[in-house]
Design a protein around this motif. Structure first.
Motif, mmCIF file in Angstrom:
data_model
loop_
_atom_site.group_PDB
_atom_site.id
_atom_site.type_symbol
_atom_site.label_atom_id
_atom_site.label_comp_id
_atom_site.label_asym_id
_atom_site.label_seq_id
_atom_site.Cartn_x
_atom_site.Cartn_y
_atom_site.Cartn_z
ATOM 1 N N ALA A 197 -85.720 -21.019 -19.119
ATOM 2 C CA ALA A 197 -85.536 -22.286 -18.409
ATOM 3 C C ALA A 197 -84.873 -21.996 -17.068
ATOM 4 N N SER A 198 -85.482 -22.455 -15.995
ATOM 5 C CA SER A 198 -84.961 -22.163 -14.664
ATOM 6 C C SER A 198 -83.709 -22.961 -14.336
ATOM 7 N N ALA A 199 -83.504 -24.069 -15.047
ATOM 8 C CA ALA A 199 -82.308 -24.900 -14.857
ATOM 9 C C ALA A 199 -82.110 -25.749 -16.110
ATOM 10 N N ASP A 200 -80.917 -26.335 -16.225
ATOM 11 C CA ASP A 200 -80.634 -27.211 -17.363
ATOM 12 C C ASP A 200 -81.587 -28.406 -17.350
ATOM 13 N N GLY A 201 -81.896 -28.922 -18.529
ATOM 14 C CA GLY A 201 -82.724 -30.115 -18.567
ATOM 15 C C GLY A 201 -83.175 -30.484 -19.961
ATOM 16 N N LYS A 202 -84.124 -31.406 -20.011
ATOM 17 C CA LYS A 202 -84.661 -31.928 -21.265
ATOM 18 C C LYS A 202 -86.155 -31.623 -21.334
ATOM 19 N N VAL A 203 -86.609 -31.105 -22.464
ATOM 20 C CA VAL A 203 -88.031 -30.801 -22.647
ATOM 21 C C VAL A 203 -88.781 -32.108 -22.869
ATOM 22 N N VAL A 204 -89.631 -32.480 -21.913
ATOM 23 C CA VAL A 204 -90.373 -33.732 -22.024
ATOM 24 C C VAL A 204 -91.821 -33.494 -22.447
ATOM 25 N N TYR A 205 -92.250 -32.233 -22.453
ATOM 26 C CA TYR A 205 -93.596 -31.926 -22.942
ATOM 27 C C TYR A 205 -93.644 -30.484 -23.427
ATOM 28 N N ALA A 206 -94.310 -30.273 -24.562
ATOM 29 C CA ALA A 206 -94.539 -28.928 -25.094
ATOM 30 C C ALA A 206 -95.843 -28.960 -25.878
ATOM 31 N N GLY A 207 -96.905 -28.439 -25.270
ATOM 32 C CA GLY A 207 -98.211 -28.484 -25.914
ATOM 33 C C GLY A 207 -99.296 -27.936 -25.015
ATOM 34 N N ASN A 208 -100.538 -28.276 -25.313
ATOM 35 C CA ASN A 208 -101.668 -27.750 -24.538
ATOM 36 C C ASN A 208 -102.699 -28.824 -24.199
ATOM 37 N N ALA A 209 -102.235 -30.051 -23.955
ATOM 38 C CA ALA A 209 -103.147 -31.155 -23.664
ATOM 39 C C ALA A 209 -103.587 -31.204 -22.205
#
Length: 282
Positions: A197-209
């Protein structure tokens, strides 16, 4: 065999020759057309007009669009867009449908029951009481100043302005669209190496759509900034989870790509930025 048989045989042979010749000619012509073009973006208007950015408060759905692509190109979370527009899984959208990209600010109306008799009584009491001198810094003045201050609390913490490189590799190449706009950068490395992760944050998408991105992770850092990590081999984080700078989120791969690499993007309000302006040079 009579002589009249020869014209029939000749006609039959000529017919078969013409059919074979026409078939070969057709095959030769079709082979020159080459393979059909492959769209690398899940938004048709983006691939047609070379647009990968959506701005404004609303967007009209075009043929081939997906909610995931619209969210990414407008700098939003697809879950937020679904909530704003009243959509539920599998988030089907229709051509011509107008989607809101921003939630309208809520207008808070406060109603109070006013007792006229109490107001009149207080007014009479004030006329009877002698005026009191207020010293500078009086507690009532402090309370008044406090009431003038409004605080806006973001849904996630502001991103860390000191970005770090998300991966190591032999080549770091900036990618630019044919219209001259930035498309992020490609880091070509080793299969299975760490993606951070290049910076702190929240994962809002993880997939292949999102077609053309392979296994993709999108992290939201604040209300303005997103970062994207594409072509991963394995994704190691879940949607809606929080990550810290330097945390491993995936392994490098070649899903949706012709070679092993990380395609990395930084987007500000949906607009793709030049990552070299954000990442450290040392």
């Amino acid at each position: 065999m009579t002589c009249s048989t020869f014209p029939d045989i000749t006609t039959t042979l000529l017919s078969r020759f013409l059919i074979i010749f026409i078939g070969l000619l057709t095959a030769a012509c079709s082979s020159n057309t080459g393979p059909a073009p492959v769209e690398t973006l899940s938004t048709k208007i983006a691939s047609t007009n070379n647009l990968t950015e959506i701005s404004g408060d609303s967007y009209v759905v075009q043929e081939g669009d997906t909610l995931f692509a619209i969210a990414f190109y407008s700098g939003n979370s697809y879950r937020d867009l679904a909530k704003i527009n009243g959509l539920s899984a599998p988030y089907a959208i229709q051509v011509g449908q107008k989607l809101k990209l921003k939630e309208a600010p809520a207008i808070k109306i406060v109603s109070k029951n006013i007792d006229v008799a109490q107001i009149e009584q207080k007014s009479n009491d004030k006329r009877l009481d002698p005026p009191k001198q207020q010293a500078y810094g009086d507690s009532r003045e402090k309370n008044h100043r406090k009431n003038q201050i409004t605080k806006s609390i973001p849904s996630i913490k502001p991103y860390n302005t000191r970005w770090i490189w998300p991966a190591t590799g032999q080549h770091k190449v900036a990618t630019v669209g044919t219209d001259g706009s930035n498309r992020g950068l490609d880091i070509k490395g080793r299969l299975g190496s760490k993606i951070l992760a290049s910076a702190d944050g929240k994962v809002v998408y993880a997939g292949n759509a999102l077609k053309g991105y392979g296994n993709l992770v999108i992290i939201k850092h604040d209300e303005n900034y997103l970062s994207a990590y594409a072509h991963n081999d394995r994704i190691l984080v879940d949607e809606q989870s929080y990550v810290t700078q330097g945390q491993q989120i995936a392994t490098m791969g070649r899903t949706g790509a012709s070679e092993v690499m990380l395609h990395f993007e930084i987007r500000k309000q949906g607009k793709s930025q030049d990552p070299f302006n954000y990442l450290p040079t040392d």
